[in-house]
Design an enzyme around this catalytic site. Structure first.
Site, mmCIF file in Angstrom:
data_model
loop_
_atom_site.group_PDB
_atom_site.id
_atom_site.type_symbol
_atom_site.label_atom_id
_atom_site.label_comp_id
_atom_site.label_asym_id
_atom_site.label_seq_id
_atom_site.Cartn_x
_atom_site.Cartn_y
_atom_site.Cartn_z
ATOM 1 N N HIS A 239 -4.683 -12.720 4.920
ATOM 2 C CA HIS A 239 -3.228 -12.765 4.850
ATOM 3 C C HIS A 239 -2.647 -13.688 5.918
ATOM 4 O O HIS A 239 -2.246 -13.234 6.991
ATOM 5 C CB HIS A 239 -2.665 -11.352 5.023
ATOM 6 C CG HIS A 239 -3.153 -10.387 3.983
ATOM 7 N ND1 HIS A 239 -4.408 -9.812 4.038
ATOM 8 C CD2 HIS A 239 -2.565 -9.904 2.851
ATOM 9 C CE1 HIS A 239 -4.563 -9.011 2.989
ATOM 10 N NE2 HIS A 239 -3.478 -9.041 2.262
ATOM 11 N N HIS B 94 1.275 -14.860 1.572
ATOM 12 C CA HIS B 94 1.073 -13.474 1.998
ATOM 13 C C HIS B 94 -0.398 -13.075 1.988
ATOM 14 O O HIS B 94 -0.936 -12.656 3.008
ATOM 15 C CB HIS B 94 1.869 -12.487 1.143
ATOM 16 C CG HIS B 94 1.442 -11.069 1.384
ATOM 17 N ND1 HIS B 94 1.876 -10.349 2.469
ATOM 18 C CD2 HIS B 94 0.574 -10.253 0.722
ATOM 19 C CE1 HIS B 94 1.303 -9.145 2.463
ATOM 20 N NE2 HIS B 94 0.508 -9.073 1.409
ATOM 21 N N GLU C 164 6.982 15.690 6.560
ATOM 22 C CA GLU C 164 5.543 15.959 6.601
ATOM 23 C C GLU C 164 4.729 14.706 6.892
ATOM 24 O O GLU C 164 3.788 14.734 7.704
ATOM 25 C CB GLU C 164 5.074 16.575 5.272
ATOM 26 C CG GLU C 164 5.697 17.928 4.935
ATOM 27 C CD GLU C 164 7.075 17.812 4.302
ATOM 28 O OE1 GLU C 164 7.529 16.673 4.023
ATOM 29 O OE2 GLU C 164 7.725 18.849 4.079
ATOM 30 N N HIS D 186 5.197 25.749 -5.332
ATOM 31 C CA HIS D 186 4.794 26.115 -3.973
ATOM 32 C C HIS D 186 3.385 26.702 -3.901
ATOM 33 O O HIS D 186 2.956 27.109 -2.829
ATOM 34 C CB HIS D 186 5.810 27.109 -3.382
ATOM 35 C CG HIS D 186 7.097 26.461 -2.952
ATOM 36 N ND1 HIS D 186 7.876 25.730 -3.807
ATOM 37 C CD2 HIS D 186 7.720 26.414 -1.739
ATOM 38 C CE1 HIS D 186 8.936 25.274 -3.158
ATOM 39 N NE2 HIS D 186 8.865 25.662 -1.906
#
Lengths: 659, 659
Positions: free
Chosen positions: A27, A261, A408, A470
């Site tokens: 890259h 890139h 999270e 859940h």
């Protein structure tokens, strides 16, 4: 007169492009665009000492845009981190020190494994939190024991990822002023101009997070970058984002194109770049002595800082011997030896394993002062609060509990950053079902061999009323398949303690899948044996007719079923298998002693997917589990409805015995 | 005079709190705080018709804060969606219509399954994109065939999640002015005051994304909420965020406390609330006739709008018969019948399966005009661009390709929203290794039975030089364990086509794990057979001595090994198993025909974890795979280094034959 800085930047650009070309893979775009700011950082800003890359008080630098690895390798080469020109020529080849993306533990000077976007900048937040917490714990007037900056370099991609948004928001709340993020804004991503998908005002967004934002209009202007970093350091109340406008593939004929890139520039374009830079058009993989000499000069400052710190620490040891010893404890590799296992065992009661986890955490907290962690806004449910230790904040930086907020993914990446920083032992928590949100950061814990404790509660349909969204079904299995991850599903308090004791020794992450509902404390369970991954919990005294293998809350069903079978004249052994991954590492002899090959009548019981249990129950065995989503109802109703009953386990054992 | 609106709001508050109390489980806090804004929305803003909840042009409403389910159930009860008072009394009980979190497909009127935070608001972005795209495709002067708003209600938790940041940033870029998000800002989360973890300026952040932001200072003021929604509708150039300041647990004695978040209020507190609201303190689960009557009055507008739309569609059918037919095609349930399989097969060549996927996508794009999707900034690598179809944007809303940006998680949730909306068939793409980032949204696709195609390329160590951060080892297995997910790892172009043909028929998500590297096009492969999950690709004509089971790129090794064994006088059958999940659904007879129980000499070959392969190779078999992370090097070097060679497969077959 030579402009030595420009010479070095040209050297980085050219040699990196050549290495990518030789590998025929890589890259170049970001390497060319970000070379000036990165060189400014390494040469004049970063306090580091390549002769001692582990120096605890070094500034940290994370290349969050990990695909720009050749930029980092060229810098590590120039700055004496032990990468030779031959290493650069081996870019992306098997076994080389210069892999496709930076790999922590593989290449000296790489502070974090990066590549998956957004992870690096989030780990930097964790490093800055560790620094801040340790500084508050140890520094004294005249003794800046922990006092360094954390830098990250990221691109547009890192800025688009949600994980970096989460981490940046928390960093703003925590006012982490020692965190400085360089944002290489070239406005080009793989699919082209970022305007098509990313038209937002990033500086305004970061200001909304409470960050100090500085914009550098021209990424070629190293002095401007240096000035921005100085401004960032001067801001004592917020982390800083330095937005540096650059051109992808700068100075090459393909400047500004997304083509730079992820593909080599091509030999002709490299040649043209060398000519336009007047950089040794007739040489390859060449860096002149003047460049090395200049870099060596730049490195003096870091060496001196390191020497000064060493001297200061001698004084600290004399002035504050207890704190010095505590500092050593915080940095101890052997955490297990700090723990008085009997004292931990004495705290355990028959309760939900999430509560057992709370008992263990609170028992070891005074013994392991480097324990530092918390939950993604579920502390009361995860039982993760260290009592009396306060919550970490700008106002209370020695607090050992962390409010991560409902974030999270960033939480887990932050834990990785803390573990990499050293001096703290991170633990993080959420519901097991939401481990999906943080999964890729667990992968990085594993890949980097980082000791992170993941406390994942509410581990089955035992969740009950909250329903299928859940209730984890597949999560325990989904982590069993991930290399270098130890997934424990303990049956009781002792096995929960075992999981922690294993975890603090592990060279990788340990996941604890813990029950919401209450469980027994078994006579036959063992803190010691459970650390082997599986052991005979019941019925080991005589030859068995059959074996029931169970984990977590289902060990109770297994023991009851074994007792019921005894009444029918059959000897049934119960093997508790809190951790398949660890059991797999045991000797063949030990495995045979737990699961004798001769006993082929086997049943497994786990309130989760049956996938993978064939390994232990074999062709003749039966795996009891649940291979569909759960439902909303009280947990005990669900256990019965979905077949987790003593009767069903007994029936399965009878079936395998009669087969 | 009764204030009927207030009466209804009180009814919602009280009955919801009672239902939560009766269940002894639930989340009253948001129900009490958000009841006024939600009632304002349902009664005066939302264009809906409960007599026909599937009406295609209804306004959509997603309760992103899914834990507030009782708020939604009380509204669905009042507004005639078929939930009785008895259903409300059965909140969170097994089999009831009122589960713990809203479940799409289970309860009429629930537009999306929510609970995992941030997912709902991101799905709303997908619904708004579908609406916008379809409106541009079908609407004509005087015929607003597709013309509705999408609303979401979210809390502080949804705002903290990275997925919502990603989705909001994209929504801003796309200027989705028909999207209106109500943000119930009560500044309390489970761990207490959000100031401890979430001090950012959310309105400023959303303005930075390009959103229109309106703040309502008092969430009790329904007229102010209504006025804000009117302002939002008036804004034609941006999505709107309406920040509504509320108090968690409003009107209860526990108002303002995090204790109201996730636990019943307690009977005494409910009684006190009823008294202070003057709401029938001596009754339970009671709603007076006046409330129902008022709601019935409010519902007239929606019924009329639906009737008007039906009449308009008759005119549309006459005026634009071709467009009308196209509209029907877009909404066809039976997508498979639109596809000319032979024409697709004619496009296939021997190439990387990611390129096969591109061939299939482009072959079916004209046949399946509702195909609408793209990549998280990896389109050139994922080969997902539909040629000549343009890119979707505010300026080009009929474009069928989507630039999602580097936002895997939001991309997948957006796809769920599109699938739920109907009229479009979404496909999304990234590297397989980054499926970790979007995993929880796949879980929701599965839970909601939504047809989403996940194109996940670069499926093994065949990735090569990018190294272990980019090389999936465990990902295919990690999705095999997830219920209701079909994971295909096709061996060639024909099997890739099979995966798509299965996927367009599935009631759930289909994942395609596709190679970076080139692969053969096998004589023995079959579009038809591959849709059964596994079939005999080679060596089926005679009784076999052994079976090699392989997937994806390793089928090549299997065929070559089988041929090598033939030279040694052994008949070896090659079973290609592109999808374990689908194979498991086949009849016992079919399974036996593919994998006869009598042939116990079995070897599996897959460049991924061996976990789970015991199910097919059995006690005597050998599973060849890779149970550790990869490395950076050219892909062919890695295959050899890690043992994926014909010689090793042959050796394994000989070993099982001699065992």
């Amino acid at each position: 007169m030579i402009d030595e800085k420009q010479l070095c930047v040209s050297a980085i650009r050219v040699v990196s492009a050549e290495a990518i070309q030789k590998a025929n893979s890589g890259h170049p775009g970001i390497v060319l665009g970000a070379a000036p700011m990165a060189f400014e950082l390494f040469s004049r800003q970063l306090v580091h000492d390549s002769a001692c890359p582990d120096w605890a008080n070094r500034d940290r630098f994370i290349l969050s845009a990990g695909h720009g690895s050749m930029l980092l390798y060229s810098l590590l080469h120039l700055f004496g981190y032990g990468l030779s020109m031959d290493d650069l020529k081996q870019f992306r080849q098997f076994g080389s020190l210069t892999p496709g993306h930076p790999e922590y533990g593989h290449t000296v000077g790489v502070e974090a494994t990066t590549g998956p976007l957004g992870q690096g900048v989030s780990m930097a937040v964790g490093m800055a939190m560790a620094e801040d917490h340790l500084a508050a714990t140890f520094n004294k007037e005249g003794y800046a024991v922990v006092d360094h900056y954390t830098y990250a370099l990221c691109g547009d991609g890192c800025m688009m990822e949600g994980i970096s948004s989460e981490a940046a928001s928390l960093a703003g709340t925590l006012k982490l002023n020692k965190l400085i993020v360089l944002y290489d804004r070239n406005r080009i991503s793989i699919e082209g101009d970022t305007a098509t998908s990313f038209s937002e005002d990033v500086p305004a967004r970061y200001r909304a997070y409470g960050w100090n934002v500085i914009v550098v209009a021209d990424g070629e202007d190293m002095d401007a970058v240096g000035k921005a970093i100085a401004e960032a350091k001067a801001c004592k109340s917020a982390p800083s984002l330095i937005v540096v406008d650059t051109k992808i593939g700068a100075k090459s004929p393909l400047e500004g194109s997304e083509k730079t890139h992820g593909e080599p520039l091509g030999a002709a374009n490299i040649q043209a770049m060398k000519e336009s830079l007047s950089y040794y058009p007739d040489k390859e993989f060449y860096i002149p002595e003047e460049a090395y000499a200049y870099v060596n000069k730049c490195m003096e400052k870091g060496k001196q800082a390191h020497a000064d710190w060493d001297a200061m620490m001698e004084g600290y040891k004399a002035a504050y011997p207890e704190l010095y010893n505590l500092y050593e404890t915080y940095h101890a590799k052997d955490v297990a030896s700090l723990i008085d296992v009997d004292a931990v065992a004495a705290k355990l009661t028959a309760t939900a394993t999430r509560s057992s986890s709370g008992q263990v955490l609170n028992a070891i907290a005074p013994m392991v002062p480097q324990l530092f962690g918390g939950s993604a806004d579920l502390a009361p449910s995860n039982k993760t609060e260290l009592s009396g230790e306060g919550f970490y904040s700008k106002e209370n930086p020695t607090g050992r509990n962390i409010h991560f907020g409902v974030r999270e993914h960033a939480m887990a990446a932050i834990a990785n950053g803390m573990a990499l920083h050293g001096g703290v032992l991170p633990y993080v928590a959420t519901f097991l079902v939401f481990s999906d949100y943080l999964r890729h950061s667990v992968r990085l814990s594993a890949l980097m061999n980082q000791r992170v404790l993941y406390v994942l509660t509410h581990d089955s349909i035992g969740v009950g009323e909250d329903g299928p969204t859940h209730q984890p079904i597949e999560h325990v299995a989904s982590f069993r398949v991930m290399p270098n991850v130890a997934v424990f599903r303990p049956a009781d308090g002792k096995e929960t303690a075992a999981a922690y004791l294993y975890g603090v020794k592990a060279n990788g992450p340990t996941l604890l899948a813990l029950s919401r509902q209450n469980l027994p404390l078994y006579e036959g369970s063992s803190i010691e044996e459970a650390q082997k991954g599986a052991y005979v919990l019941y019925g080991g005294e005589k030859d068995a007719d059959a074996i029931i293998i169970a984990t977590g809350s289902e060990v109770d069903l297994a023991v009851k079923a074994a007792k019921a079978m005894e009444e029918k004249g059959k000897a049934v052994r119960v093997v508790s298998m809190p951790c398949m991954d660890v059991f797999e590492k045991q000797s063949a002899e030990y495995k045979e002693s737990v699961l004798p090959a001769a006993i082929t009548a086997r049943v497994s019981v786990e309130a989760g997917t049956t996938f993978g249990w064939e390994r232990y129950v074999g062709d003749k065995g039966i795996a009891l589990g649940i291979d569909h989503f759960g439902a909303s109802a009280p947990g005990d109703v669900l256990f019965k409805t979905f077949g987790f009953t003593v009767e069903n386990v007994v029936a399965a054992v009878e079936k395998v015995l009669n087969a």
